[in-house]
Design a protein around this motif. Structure first.
Motif, PDB file in Angstrom:
ATOM      1  N   PRO A  39      42.167  48.349 -38.628  1.00  9.20           N
ATOM      2  CA  PRO A  39      40.959  48.185 -39.446  1.00  9.20           C
ATOM      3  C   PRO A  39      39.878  49.187 -39.029  1.00  9.20           C
ATOM      4  O   PRO A  39      39.852  49.671 -37.892  1.00  9.20           O
ATOM      5  N   TYR A  42      37.969  50.174 -35.237  1.00  5.67           N
ATOM      6  CA  TYR A  42      38.828  50.016 -34.069  1.00  5.67           C
ATOM      7  C   TYR A  42      39.671  51.282 -33.900  1.00  5.67           C
ATOM      8  O   TYR A  42      39.989  51.974 -34.873  1.00  5.67           O
ATOM      9  N   ASN A  97      37.153  48.280 -29.593  1.00  4.10           N
ATOM     10  CA  ASN A  97      36.169  48.169 -30.674  1.00  4.10           C
ATOM     11  C   ASN A  97      35.165  49.319 -30.571  1.00  4.10           C
ATOM     12  O   ASN A  97      35.327  50.240 -29.765  1.00  4.10           O
ATOM     13  N   TYR A 127      39.432  38.244 -31.770  1.00  2.00           N
ATOM     14  CA  TYR A 127      39.760  39.333 -32.691  1.00  2.00           C
ATOM     15  C   TYR A 127      41.049  39.065 -33.466  1.00  2.00           C
ATOM     16  O   TYR A 127      41.535  39.953 -34.174  1.00  2.00           O
ATOM     17  N   LYS A 130      42.617  39.733 -37.855  1.00  6.77           N
ATOM     18  CA  LYS A 130      42.056  40.938 -38.463  1.00  6.77           C
ATOM     19  C   LYS A 130      43.128  42.004 -38.737  1.00  6.77           C
ATOM     20  O   LYS A 130      42.808  43.098 -39.193  1.00  6.77           O
TER      21      LYS A 130
END
Length: 225
Positions: A39, A42, A97, A127, A130
């Motif tokens: 995503p 990241y 992140n 997390y 996701k």
């Protein structure tokens, strides 16, 4: 050989609800349709030498569990990776992140210097959901050459969500009763059927281990995956 595994579960928080039993999986051909990208926000990088303690704590959902298993993780690192320390830091991946905080880990490792194995796939609990685990496994799997297949892994029934993910990528459950240690497939199938959505459970496939794999894991009492 003792049936009880000392290595912590991929989802240690499930250990009180689901027995800590052995499951083994094999992927002979990668299903590329299962792969995805990380995503936005990241990125993936290698674990650095000064981050080894971060990696040791990564499999656990609480600080208390990380402290409980610190000595185990240290011993496991020393036993399996320390002799090839440079290679470990080349292989071990972190997803980070935007603040460069490691929030997931996984890597491929040549166990017993003979077989390709997937090690320590874990996404921190905050997390999850996701798509990070799928993306990270995609990165690890597509980094492998054709001659590094089949790929093997060890898991537990408490990690039924990960088992669904592995199945998507083309991993089959292995049926042999002894795979270096006792394989608890027969005990685990009813557990998986109870906890997995029916369609995911029905999509699981089972096969026998290749001879070279059984020979490799049978040469030592040490667990390298």
């Amino acid at each position: 050989m003792n049936n009880k595994r000392e290595k912590p579960q991929e989802n240690e928080s499930m250990s009180e609800q689901i027995p800590d039993l052995n499951l083994f999986m094999m992927c002979e051909k990668l299903n590329k349709q299962a792969m995805s990208e990380l995503p936005i926000g990241y990125y993936v990088r290698n674990c650095q030498r000064n981050e080894l303690d971060i990696w040791k704590a990564m499999p656990f959902d609480t600080l208390e569990l990380a402290k409980k298993y610190y000595d185990y993780m240290t011993q496991y690192y020393n036993k399996v990776y320390a002799k090839n320390e440079d290679l470990f830091f080349q292989k071990c991946l972190f997803v980070c992140n935007e603040e460069d905080k490691p929030i997931a880990t996984c890597f491929a490792w040549k166990a017993y210097d003979k077989i390709t194995t997937i090690h320590w796939l874990k996404v921190l609990k905050d997390y999850e959901g996701k798509g990070i685990g799928r993306a990270l496994l995609s990165i690890v799997m597509k980094s492998l050459n054709d001659n590094e297949f089949p790929v093997f892994l060890h898991t537990q029934p408490g990690s039924y969500r990960a088992i669904k993910l592995y199945s998507d990528f083309g991993f089959y459950l292995l049926s042999d009763p002894i795979i270096g240690r006792i394989n608890d497939l027969k005990e685990c199938l009813p557990i998986l059927k109870k906890h997995m959505p029916p369609r995911d459970y029905q999509n699981l496939r089972i096969t026998k281990s290749p001879k070279f794999f059984l020979e490799a894991v049978g040469t030592t009492n040490e667990d390298e995956f």
